[in-house]
Design a protein around this motif. Structure first.
Motif, PDB file in Angstrom:
ATOM      1  N   HIS A 105       0.818  -1.213   0.000  1.00 32.28           N
ATOM      2  CA  HIS A 105       0.000   0.000   0.000  1.00 32.28           C
ATOM      3  C   HIS A 105       0.854   1.267   0.000  1.00 32.28           C
ATOM      4  CE1 HIS A 105      -3.711  -2.179   0.148  1.00 32.28           C
ATOM      5  NE2 HIS A 105      -3.328  -2.841   1.216  1.00 32.28           N
ATOM      6  N   ALA A 106       2.036   1.205   0.580  1.00 35.56           N
ATOM      7  CA  ALA A 106       2.934   2.364   0.519  1.00 35.56           C
ATOM      8  C   ALA A 106       3.406   2.585  -0.915  1.00 35.56           C
ATOM      9  CB  ALA A 106       4.133   2.153   1.437  1.00 35.56           C
ATOM     10  N   ILE A 107       3.669   1.502  -1.613  1.00 44.06           N
ATOM     11  CA  ILE A 107       4.095   1.606  -3.010  1.00 44.06           C
ATOM     12  C   ILE A 107       2.999   2.245  -3.857  1.00 44.06           C
ATOM     13  CG2 ILE A 107       4.627   0.274  -5.095  1.00 44.06           C
ATOM     14  CD1 ILE A 107       6.084  -1.744  -3.277  1.00 44.06           C
ATOM     15  N   ARG A 108       1.783   1.732  -3.751  1.00 42.40           N
ATOM     16  CA  ARG A 108       0.700   2.244  -4.601  1.00 42.40           C
ATOM     17  C   ARG A 108       0.283   3.657  -4.183  1.00 42.40           C
ATOM     18  NH1 ARG A 108      -4.500   2.330  -3.062  1.00 42.40           N
ATOM     19  NH2 ARG A 108      -5.037   1.508  -1.012  1.00 42.40           N
ATOM     20  N   ASN A 112       6.131  10.496  -0.857  1.00 36.35           N
ATOM     21  CA  ASN A 112       7.496  10.890  -1.184  1.00 36.35           C
ATOM     22  C   ASN A 112       8.495  10.490  -0.094  1.00 36.35           C
ATOM     23  OD1 ASN A 112       9.623  12.033  -2.555  1.00 36.35           O
ATOM     24  ND2 ASN A 112       9.144  14.135  -1.949  1.00 36.35           N
ATOM     25  N   ILE A 113       8.735   9.193   0.028  1.00 39.41           N
ATOM     26  CA  ILE A 113       9.745   8.672   0.945  1.00 39.41           C
ATOM     27  C   ILE A 113      10.555   7.602   0.218  1.00 39.41           C
ATOM     28  CG2 ILE A 113       8.308   9.114   2.984  1.00 39.41           C
ATOM     29  CD1 ILE A 113       7.729   6.123   3.118  1.00 39.41           C
ATOM     30  N   THR A 114      11.657   7.210   0.817  1.00 42.09           N
ATOM     31  CA  THR A 114      12.524   6.175   0.244  1.00 42.09           C
ATOM     32  C   THR A 114      12.533   4.964   1.164  1.00 42.09           C
ATOM     33  OG1 THR A 114      13.942   7.855  -0.771  1.00 42.09           O
ATOM     34  CG2 THR A 114      14.869   5.649  -0.535  1.00 42.09           C
ATOM     35  N   TYR A 115      12.355   3.788   0.602  1.00 43.86           N
ATOM     36  CA  TYR A 115      12.353   2.551   1.389  1.00 43.86           C
ATOM     37  C   TYR A 115      13.518   1.673   0.947  1.00 43.86           C
ATOM     38  CZ  TYR A 115      10.489  -1.688   3.674  1.00 43.86           C
ATOM     39  OH  TYR A 115      10.315  -2.800   4.465  1.00 43.86           O
ATOM     40  N   ILE A 116      14.433   1.417   1.869  1.00 45.09           N
ATOM     41  CA  ILE A 116      15.607   0.590   1.588  1.00 45.09           C
ATOM     42  C   ILE A 116      15.456  -0.743   2.312  1.00 45.09           C
ATOM     43  CG2 ILE A 116      18.118   0.401   1.796  1.00 45.09           C
ATOM     44  CD1 ILE A 116      18.203   3.485   1.836  1.00 45.09           C
ATOM     45  N   VAL A 117      15.444  -1.822   1.540  1.00 43.72           N
ATOM     46  CA  VAL A 117      15.315  -3.160   2.118  1.00 43.72           C
ATOM     47  C   VAL A 117      16.670  -3.852   2.068  1.00 43.72           C
ATOM     48  CG1 VAL A 117      14.164  -5.390   1.987  1.00 43.72           C
ATOM     49  CG2 VAL A 117      12.914  -3.309   1.367  1.00 43.72           C
ATOM     50  N   VAL A 161       2.313  -3.463  -8.619  1.00 44.42           N
ATOM     51  CA  VAL A 161       1.374  -2.614  -7.877  1.00 44.42           C
ATOM     52  C   VAL A 161       1.594  -1.129  -8.159  1.00 44.42           C
ATOM     53  CG1 VAL A 161       0.926  -4.273  -6.048  1.00 44.42           C
ATOM     54  CG2 VAL A 161       2.845  -2.707  -5.799  1.00 44.42           C
ATOM     55  N   GLY A 162       2.331  -0.834  -9.248  1.00 47.36           N
ATOM     56  CA  GLY A 162       2.416   0.536  -9.719  1.00 47.36           C
ATOM     57  C   GLY A 162       3.528   1.386  -9.145  1.00 47.36           C
ATOM     58  N   SER A 255       2.986  12.443  -6.829  1.00 51.27           N
ATOM     59  CA  SER A 255       3.102  11.810  -5.523  1.00 51.27           C
ATOM     60  C   SER A 255       1.809  11.984  -4.734  1.00 51.27           C
ATOM     61  CB  SER A 255       4.262  12.433  -4.726  1.00 51.27           C
ATOM     62  OG  SER A 255       3.955  13.780  -4.387  1.00 51.27           O
ATOM     63  N   TYR A 256       1.694  11.247  -3.664  1.00 51.71           N
ATOM     64  CA  TYR A 256       0.514  11.324  -2.794  1.00 51.71           C
ATOM     65  C   TYR A 256       0.290  12.754  -2.311  1.00 51.71           C
ATOM     66  CZ  TYR A 256      -2.586  10.136   1.133  1.00 51.71           C
ATOM     67  OH  TYR A 256      -3.640  10.064   2.000  1.00 51.71           O
ATOM     68  N   GLU A 257       1.387  13.385  -1.879  1.00 50.39           N
ATOM     69  CA  GLU A 257       1.277  14.740  -1.341  1.00 50.39           C
ATOM     70  C   GLU A 257       0.759  15.728  -2.382  1.00 50.39           C
ATOM     71  OE1 GLU A 257       5.077  13.040   0.622  1.00 50.39           O
ATOM     72  OE2 GLU A 257       3.821  12.658  -1.123  1.00 50.39           O
ATOM     73  N   GLN A 258       1.153  15.544  -3.624  1.00 49.56           N
ATOM     74  CA  GLN A 258       0.727  16.453  -4.689  1.00 49.56           C
ATOM     75  C   GLN A 258      -0.746  16.302  -5.025  1.00 49.56           C
ATOM     76  OE1 GLN A 258       3.676  15.128  -7.577  1.00 49.56           O
ATOM     77  NE2 GLN A 258       4.786  17.061  -7.394  1.00 49.56           N
TER      78      GLN A 258
END
Length: 288
Positions: A105-108, A112-117, A161-162, A255-258
């Motif tokens: 859900h964060a991906i879709r 505006n954040i960065t996720y490092i796995v 998932v986009g 982005s979500y914020e926009q």
């Protein structure tokens, strides 16, 4: 302008010698300095597992969350203080097992954040059990006869998932990983960076040598276009999810914020949101 040194603190990492997470930490610190951030402009939110300790090893705002919940915390932090650069970090168990729902859900959502796995394909902190990234046949304490499940592909999952920014790297490639994190920070939207980060203690299959022999940098694929989602998916499937580099980026999607109506760039902490007595009374009356 902050330097690499200013993103270091006096907390000594207690990862096993040779753990790939050391390079991930160094890459985050280098990338933060390279994009001209100050320590107070960066927040690193982590989950549980060996990788979860990373938020305490970098001189910036840090939050060590609970298992699988780094992304909800990171998204809430970003919405509350838009001025912060927010990086969420965790392991493959944290992101692709208990936290999988949040990851999708964060991906879709495309915040505006960065996720490092930090993907070591095993549960390291709990002493070596099979993870969602372990290959079929993988032998561990939890699968002594070999895993009968198939491994999740982070790249194919994200693309399906986009995702608007998908990258993959190898922890021994400090320069390449640093560049990808810089790109992820600058990307307007959600950036997923999966890092092959070998566990030298419990994973004796997916070793540094194994990755060096099997990974396929996208810049070695003739005509590769990181802006073509379908070809990115096909290339990942063709090379068994072992691509490295910038795999896909969509700069057109907002982005979500926009997209949030009435969204203010200014941090909530500095916004004047005081209500007059009259407005407060009207608000209360709506729920009377």
């Amino acid at each position: 302008m902050a330097t690499l040194k200013e993103f270091r603190n006096n907390v000594k990492p207690n990862w096993c010698p040779g753990c790939g997470d050391f390079s991930v930490q160094a890459s985050i610190q280098r990338a933060a300095a390279n994009v001209d951030l100050e320590p107070e402009q960066l927040a690193v939110v982590s989950g549980i597992g060996c990788s979860g300790r990373i938020s305490g090893y970098i001189n910036c705002y840090g939050f060590h969350g609970v298992h699988g919940r780094a992304l909800p915390i990171a998204q809430g932090l970003k919405m509350a203080n838009r001025e912060l650069t927010v990086i969420a970090a965790g392991g493959d168990g944290d992101g692709f097992a208990i936290g999988m729902g949040h990851t999708v859900h964060a991906i879709r959502r495309n915040m505006n954040i960065t996720y490092i796995v930090m993907d070591n394909q095993i549960y390291g902190l709990t002493k070596g059990q099979t993870s969602p990234r372990s290959a079929t046949g993988f032998v561990t304490k939890s699968t002594p006869a070999g895993s009968i499940e198939s491994a999740i592909s982070p790249v194919e999952l994200a693309l399906s998932v986009g995702a608007t920014f998908v990258a993959q790297s190898f922890s021994s490639d400090l320069k390449g990983l640093t560049e990808l994190i810089e790109m992820g920070i600058k990307h307007e939207g959600f950036s997923l960076i999966n890092v092959f980060s070998p566990c030298v203690t419990y994973n004796k299959v997916n070793t540094y040598d194994w990755f060096k022999e099997n990974i396929v940098p996208v810049d070695t694929i003739e005509g590769y276009d990181p802006h073509d989602r379908i070809k990115a998916m096909a290339a990942s499937m063709q090379h068994k999810g072992l691509l490295t580099g910038l795999i896909y980026q969509n700069k057109e999607q907002k982005s979500y914020e926009q997209l949030v109506t009435g969204f203010k760039e200014e941090a909530l902490a500095t916004q004047d949101i005081r209500l007059s007595e009259e407005d407060f009374a009207k608000l209360v009356a709506e729920f009377a």
